[in-house]
Design a protein around this motif. Structure first.
Motif, mmCIF file in Angstrom:
data_model
loop_
_atom_site.group_PDB
_atom_site.id
_atom_site.type_symbol
_atom_site.label_atom_id
_atom_site.label_comp_id
_atom_site.label_asym_id
_atom_site.label_seq_id
_atom_site.Cartn_x
_atom_site.Cartn_y
_atom_site.Cartn_z
ATOM 1 N N TYR A 280 -4.053 -3.005 0.423
ATOM 2 C CA TYR A 280 -4.160 -1.557 0.490
ATOM 3 C C TYR A 280 -5.065 -1.150 1.650
ATOM 4 N N TYR A 281 -4.596 -0.162 2.406
ATOM 5 C CA TYR A 281 -5.313 0.315 3.581
ATOM 6 C C TYR A 281 -5.551 1.822 3.473
ATOM 7 N N CYS A 282 -6.692 2.267 3.969
ATOM 8 C CA CYS A 282 -6.853 3.701 4.182
ATOM 9 C C CYS A 282 -6.714 3.973 5.680
ATOM 10 N N ALA A 283 -6.345 5.196 5.989
ATOM 11 C CA ALA A 283 -6.105 5.560 7.379
ATOM 12 C C ALA A 283 -6.383 7.038 7.580
ATOM 13 N N THR A 284 -6.592 7.396 8.829
ATOM 14 C CA THR A 284 -6.783 8.794 9.165
ATOM 15 C C THR A 284 -6.021 9.119 10.448
ATOM 16 N N SER B 132 -8.192 -8.436 -8.860
ATOM 17 C CA SER B 132 -7.083 -8.912 -9.679
ATOM 18 C C SER B 132 -7.189 -8.322 -11.072
ATOM 19 N N VAL B 133 -6.102 -7.736 -11.531
ATOM 20 C CA VAL B 133 -6.067 -7.143 -12.867
ATOM 21 C C VAL B 133 -4.743 -7.475 -13.529
ATOM 22 N N GLN B 134 -4.715 -7.324 -14.834
ATOM 23 C CA GLN B 134 -3.462 -7.495 -15.567
ATOM 24 C C GLN B 134 -2.689 -6.183 -15.556
ATOM 25 N N ALA B 135 -1.393 -6.299 -15.754
ATOM 26 C CA ALA B 135 -0.556 -5.113 -15.835
ATOM 27 C C ALA B 135 -1.095 -4.158 -16.896
ATOM 28 N N GLY B 136 -1.089 -2.882 -16.545
ATOM 29 C CA GLY B 136 -1.631 -1.873 -17.432
ATOM 30 C C GLY B 136 -3.082 -1.532 -17.146
ATOM 31 N N GLY B 137 -3.730 -2.337 -16.332
ATOM 32 C CA GLY B 137 -5.126 -2.114 -16.009
ATOM 33 C C GLY B 137 -5.332 -1.075 -14.927
ATOM 34 N N SER B 138 -6.597 -0.898 -14.561
ATOM 35 C CA SER B 138 -6.969 0.118 -13.574
ATOM 36 C C SER B 138 -7.898 -0.466 -12.516
ATOM 37 N N LEU B 139 -7.836 0.145 -11.345
ATOM 38 C CA LEU B 139 -8.761 -0.158 -10.265
ATOM 39 C C LEU B 139 -9.050 1.131 -9.515
ATOM 40 N N ARG B 140 -10.226 1.181 -8.885
ATOM 41 C CA ARG B 140 -10.568 2.323 -8.041
ATOM 42 C C ARG B 140 -10.931 1.803 -6.662
ATOM 43 N N LEU B 141 -10.143 2.183 -5.684
ATOM 44 C CA LEU B 141 -10.399 1.794 -4.304
ATOM 45 C C LEU B 141 -11.260 2.851 -3.627
ATOM 46 N N SER B 142 -12.116 2.400 -2.736
ATOM 47 C CA SER B 142 -12.967 3.294 -1.947
ATOM 48 C C SER B 142 -12.748 3.034 -0.472
ATOM 49 N N CYS B 143 -12.911 4.072 0.315
ATOM 50 C CA CYS B 143 -12.802 3.966 1.769
ATOM 51 C C CYS B 143 -13.950 4.757 2.378
ATOM 52 N N LEU B 144 -14.899 4.042 2.956
ATOM 53 C CA LEU B 144 -16.049 4.684 3.594
ATOM 54 C C LEU B 144 -15.728 4.937 5.059
ATOM 55 N N ALA B 145 -15.818 6.186 5.463
ATOM 56 C CA ALA B 145 -15.499 6.568 6.837
ATOM 57 C C ALA B 145 -16.774 6.795 7.632
ATOM 58 N N SER B 146 -16.716 6.465 8.918
ATOM 59 C CA SER B 146 -17.808 6.764 9.828
ATOM 60 C C SER B 146 -17.223 7.151 11.179
ATOM 61 N N GLY B 147 -18.031 7.856 11.960
ATOM 62 C CA GLY B 147 -17.581 8.281 13.278
ATOM 63 C C GLY B 147 -16.890 9.632 13.283
ATOM 64 N N TYR B 148 -16.666 10.196 12.103
ATOM 65 C CA TYR B 148 -16.069 11.518 11.991
ATOM 66 C C TYR B 148 -16.332 12.026 10.579
ATOM 67 N N THR B 149 -16.049 13.284 10.362
ATOM 68 C CA THR B 149 -16.224 13.899 9.054
ATOM 69 C C THR B 149 -14.865 13.995 8.376
ATOM 70 N N ILE B 150 -14.733 13.433 7.162
ATOM 71 C CA ILE B 150 -13.418 13.311 6.548
ATOM 72 C C ILE B 150 -12.788 14.672 6.240
ATOM 73 N N SER B 151 -13.603 15.687 6.067
ATOM 74 C CA SER B 151 -13.050 17.006 5.760
ATOM 75 C C SER B 151 -12.310 17.604 6.959
ATOM 76 N N ARG B 152 -12.413 16.986 8.122
ATOM 77 C CA ARG B 152 -11.788 17.521 9.335
ATOM 78 C C ARG B 152 -10.494 16.816 9.690
ATOM 79 N N ARG B 153 -10.089 15.826 8.872
ATOM 80 C CA ARG B 153 -8.879 15.074 9.191
ATOM 81 C C ARG B 153 -8.089 14.763 7.937
ATOM 82 N N PRO B 154 -6.765 14.753 8.030
ATOM 83 C CA PRO B 154 -5.969 14.205 6.933
ATOM 84 C C PRO B 154 -6.262 12.706 6.775
#
Length: 127
Positions: free
Chosen positions: A93-97, A11-33
């Motif tokens: 927020y979701y990450c997907a491949t 939770s943040v106030q308007a104007g603030g920042s956040l950084r989301l992370s998505c840890l992938a396993s089972g494949y190499t992220i450089s091989r997929r969009p």
């Protein structure tokens, strides 16, 4: 087996920042969009930012200039830096491949092109 785990929401106030992370396993992220998507209550899931295999990126107009998608191949992780957040950015927020390698730029943020999803992380922006 492809697995995606998001983190970094909050939770943040308007104007603030956040950084989301998505840890992938089972494949190499450089091989997929990969992409970031969001879904607010009562609304359809929408694409936010997408990244092609070789690094090209595409953003929804609503976040262009405020959000940045990036990846760290060594960490096998995808990130979404969100600056100048607005209340209308509030969503899960979701990450997907996807295994489809030849997506057009606009297809990088089309949910129908993706087949593997994380569980999501909640972002709430207050005014």
């Amino acid at each position: 087996q492809v697995q995606l785990v998001e983190s970094g929401g909050g939770s943040v106030q308007a104007g603030g920042s956040l950084r989301l992370s998505c840890l992938a396993s089972g494949y190499t992220i450089s091989r997929r969009p990969m992409g970031w998507f969001r879904q607010a209550p009562g609304k359809e899931r929408e694409g936010v930012a997408g990244r092609a295999r070789f690094g090209a990126t595409y953003y929804a107009e609503s976040v262009k200039g405020r959000f940045t998608i990036s990846a760290d191949n060594a960490e096998n992780s995808l990130y979404l830096q969100m600056n100048s957040l607005k209340p209308e950015d509030t969503a899960m927020y979701y990450c997907a491949t996807t295994p489809y390698d030849s997506l057009s730029y606009s297809d990088l943020i089309q949910p129908s092109q993706y087949d593997s999803w994380g569980q999501g992380t909640q972002v709430t922006v207050s005014s």
